[in-house]
Structure formats: structure tokens, C-alpha cells
Design an enzyme around this catalytic site. Structure first.
Site, PDB file in Angstrom:
ATOM      1  N   HIS A 192       0.870  -1.187   0.000  1.00  0.00           N
ATOM      2  CA  HIS A 192       0.000   0.000   0.000  1.00  0.00           C
ATOM      3  C   HIS A 192       0.905   1.234   0.000  1.00  0.00           C
ATOM      4  O   HIS A 192       1.975   1.223   0.630  1.00  0.00           O
ATOM      5  CB  HIS A 192      -0.859   0.055   1.275  1.00  0.00           C
ATOM      6  CG  HIS A 192      -2.108  -0.783   1.253  1.00  0.00           C
ATOM      7  ND1 HIS A 192      -2.524  -1.501   2.345  1.00  0.00           N
ATOM      8  CD2 HIS A 192      -3.035  -0.979   0.287  1.00  0.00           C
ATOM      9  CE1 HIS A 192      -3.667  -2.121   2.053  1.00  0.00           C
ATOM     10  NE2 HIS A 192      -3.991  -1.823   0.815  1.00  0.00           N
ATOM     11  N   CYS A 295      -2.013   2.682   9.014  1.00  0.00           N
ATOM     12  CA  CYS A 295      -3.069   1.743   8.622  1.00  0.00           C
ATOM     13  C   CYS A 295      -4.247   1.787   9.596  1.00  0.00           C
ATOM     14  O   CYS A 295      -5.380   1.548   9.211  1.00  0.00           O
ATOM     15  CB  CYS A 295      -2.544   0.312   8.592  1.00  0.00           C
ATOM     16  SG  CYS A 295      -1.181   0.049   7.472  1.00  0.00           S
TER      17      CYS A 295
HETATM   18  N1  ARG Z   1      -3.808  -7.249   6.471  1.00  0.00           N
HETATM   19  C1  ARG Z   1      -4.190  -6.003   5.871  1.00  0.00           C
HETATM   20  C2  ARG Z   1      -4.180  -6.143   4.355  1.00  0.00           C
HETATM   21  O1  ARG Z   1      -3.331  -6.818   3.847  1.00  0.00           O
HETATM   22  C3  ARG Z   1      -3.308  -4.889   6.298  1.00  0.00           C
HETATM   23  C4  ARG Z   1      -3.711  -3.554   5.779  1.00  0.00           C
HETATM   24  C5  ARG Z   1      -2.747  -2.456   6.083  1.00  0.00           C
HETATM   25  N2  ARG Z   1      -3.285  -1.208   5.752  1.00  0.00           N
HETATM   26  C6  ARG Z   1      -2.649  -0.169   5.183  1.00  0.00           C
HETATM   27  N3  ARG Z   1      -3.274   0.935   5.069  1.00  0.00           N
HETATM   28  N4  ARG Z   1      -1.457  -0.297   4.708  1.00  0.00           N
HETATM   29  O2  ARG Z   1      -5.009  -5.598   3.672  1.00  0.00           O
END
Ligand code: ARG
Length: 304
Positions: A192, A295
Site C-alpha cells: 500500500h 493503517c
Molecule cells: N492485512 C491487511 C491487508 O493486507 C493490512 C492492511 C494495512 N493497511 C494499510 N493501510 N497499509 O489488507
């Protein structure tokens, strides 16, 4: 926007020769933030949708809640406002509210997850926005909200490569009528955009002059994206691979206080040198799900 606190005394724990003069160290101003968070009551790692997640490795939900609570309490202690969305059993990743939407001026674009495991979160987030006075826009293209869309000044930086698709970038540009800059992520650990870029000054400085700046992890981007970042943000902090690897960039900032992982020691120093106040929050348990401070934090911008 209200000012919370001006720069305090120069940071004491720095060698005198390294202490920048007033001219080099700009005054940072903390500005009020309104965030949406979700307690990790049902947090666990039961599937693997990013390289950090290992379902075979046990997680400690109580510890996750405790660490998350510290972040929540710290935001409040520094004068910010935090709204809460009820966690839903069976949606262990809902704690990562940055993926719940993208909000500017009271308008909330919902998300459409790439991964099936998280699609159950889409409706609860949109319902929450609607119930709290936001105008909700249902998304068409696949994108994961503020995980991949970052507002820097007036511009939206948009990530692609792993989760959000390129077409969602034109959709977000249309919805918010803003310039969107697409950036391609290339390292699966930084899937992300908010794991590879930290927005340090998302707001206007007094007098209305834009002073938007970022920190980023160069190795997370392809060459073309790097060229764009270098050109647009010549003053950006470039963070080391070691600090990136502990999710140092997955941080929130109010323009003065920058909430970062205590393991990102180099980044901490870089921030201090520039007059920011690093606030260290350890979310090690939530890192088992591949998430950190940012996150767990969705910014609610505009009207209520
Ligand atoms: N386990 C989640 C996923 O893979 C973690 C999300 C992390 N969020 C972020 N904004 N980077 O989607």
C-alpha cells in the site's frame, strides 16, 4: 483549522554541532485532526494477503488491543479527535481503518477491496460515513482507500502495483476534482502507498502558503515514480531500507507531531533535524497483519 501547539524548545538530545540553526529548522505547527479508528477486538491472522501475514504464527489479541489503545490515547492527549467504528467479528483486518475509505471536504469515497477476505468491510465503513453526515460515493474501480490515496497539499498521490488498480486513480480524480499523481509500488512488502510514503505536512501553513512535504522509501518505487517524487518533493526525507522494513513510513502526522514506530530510529533522527516531534508508538502486534500506525488511522476531513 486550529493550531494546537507551536514548536517547543530545541531538542536536547542532539550533539551541539549537529543542531541546526533557527534558519534551517523551520517552525512546525500541529494542526487539529479528526481520525477514525477501530479497536482490534477481533484481530488475528487467519489468512495471508501480504508477505507479513503468517497464519501459523500465533497472535495476541489482548496485546494488539493494548498497543492500539496507546495510539488512541496519544492522539487524544495531543488534542486530536478520534471517532470509533464498531469492529465486526470475522473481519480481523477492520482495525486497519485507512483502508475503509478516502475522505475530503465531507465527501467519502468508499472502497472496493482487491482481496475477497476484506470485502465484508466495504459496507460497514460506507454505512458509518453515511450515519455520520458524510456524503458517500460508492466506488466502481478496485481501490483500498487511504491505504493507496494520500492527500498532499491539493494533490492526491495514488499507489498501484499490488492493490488499487490504475483505473481507480482516474475515478478518484473525477470524484474529488483534484490532480492525481500515480505511483507504482514494486516491493510486495510495501503493498500500500501508506507503507512507503508518509505525509508530513498535509496542511497549509499560516498565511495560506502550501508547505506540503513527505518522507518516502525510494526502494519501494519503480524508476518513473521515483523521478516524479524527486522532482515534486526535492526536500522530502528519504528513509533508509532499514527504517522502511520496520514500517517506519506507516506513520501519521499533524504537521508537528509525527507518530512513528520506535524501531525507525534513523527516521526519528531525520524528523528531529527538521523540527518535527517524533512520537513513538509500538504496534508490533498489528505488524503481524502487515499494518502499522497509519493503517490504523483514517483521516476524516471536512464537514460534520
Ligand atoms: N492485512 C491487511 C491487508 O493486507 C493490512 C492492511 C494495512 N493497511 C494499510 N493501510 N497499509 O489488507
Amino acid at each position: 483549522m486550529s493550531t494546537l501547539r507551536q514548536n517547543p524548545e530545541p531538542v536536547a538530545d542532539r550533539a551541539p554541532e549537529a543542531r541546526p540553526t533557527g534558519a534551517e529548522r523551520p517552525t512546525r505547527i500541529a494542526q487539529h485532526r479528526r481520525y477514525l479508528m477501530c479497536a482490534p477486538e477481533y484481530f488475528t491472522v487467519s489468512y495471508r494477503i501480504n508477505p507479513w501475514m503468517e497464519p501459523a504464527k500465533p497472535t495476541d489479541t489482548a496485546k494488539a488491543v493494548e498497543q492500539w489503545q496507546t495510539l488512541y490515547d496519544t492522539y487524544l492527549a495531543l488534542g486530536h479527535e478520534v471517532e470509533l467504528i464498531d469492529p465486526v467479528e470475522g473481519l480481523p483486518d477492520m482495525v486497519y481503518t485507512a483502508n475503509g475509505g478516502f475522505i475530503i471536504d465531507g465527501r467519502a469515497l468508499g472502497v472496493r477491496f482487491r482481496v475477497d477476505e476484506r470485502r465484508g468491510e466495504e459496507r460497514p465503513f460506507m454505512d458509518w460515513f453515511a450515519a455520520h453526515g458524510f456524503e458517500v460515493i460508492e466506488p466502481v474501480e478496485v481501490q483500498e482507500g487511504e491505504g493507496d490515496f494520500l492527500l498532499v497539499g491539493d494533490t492526491i498521490l495514488a499507489g498501484t502495483g499490488f492493490r488499487s488498480v490504475g483505473d481507480s486513480h482516474s475515478e478518484v480524480a473525477r470524484v474529488f476534482d483534484r490532480e492525481v499523481v500515480s505511483l507504482r509500488l514494486v516491493d510486495p512488502r510495501f503493498y500500500h502507498l501508506d507503507t512507503a510514503i508518509s505525509v508530513l505536512d498535509p496542511v497549509e501553513s499560516p498565511g495560506g502558503v502550501e508547505r506540503a512535504n513527505i518522507a518516502y522509501l525510494p526502494s519501494a518505487f519503480d524508476e518513473a515514480s521515483l523521478a516524479v517524487l524527486r522532482e515534486r518533493y526535492p526536500d522530502a526525507i528519504q528513509v533508509s531500507d532499514a527504517d522502511g522494513a520496520v514500517f517506519g513510513l506507516n506513520s501519521a502526522s499533524d504537521g508537528y507531531n509525527v507518530f512513528i514506530s520506535p524501531r525507525a530510529t534513523g527516521f526519528e533522527q531525520q524528523l528531529r533535524e527538521r523540527g518535527y516531534n517524533p512520537v513513538l508508538i509500538d504496534l508490533s502486534e498489528l505488524l503481524l497483519g502487515g499494518g502499522g500506525i497509519k493503517c490504523c488511522t483514517l483521516e476524516l476531513r471536512g464537514k460534520r
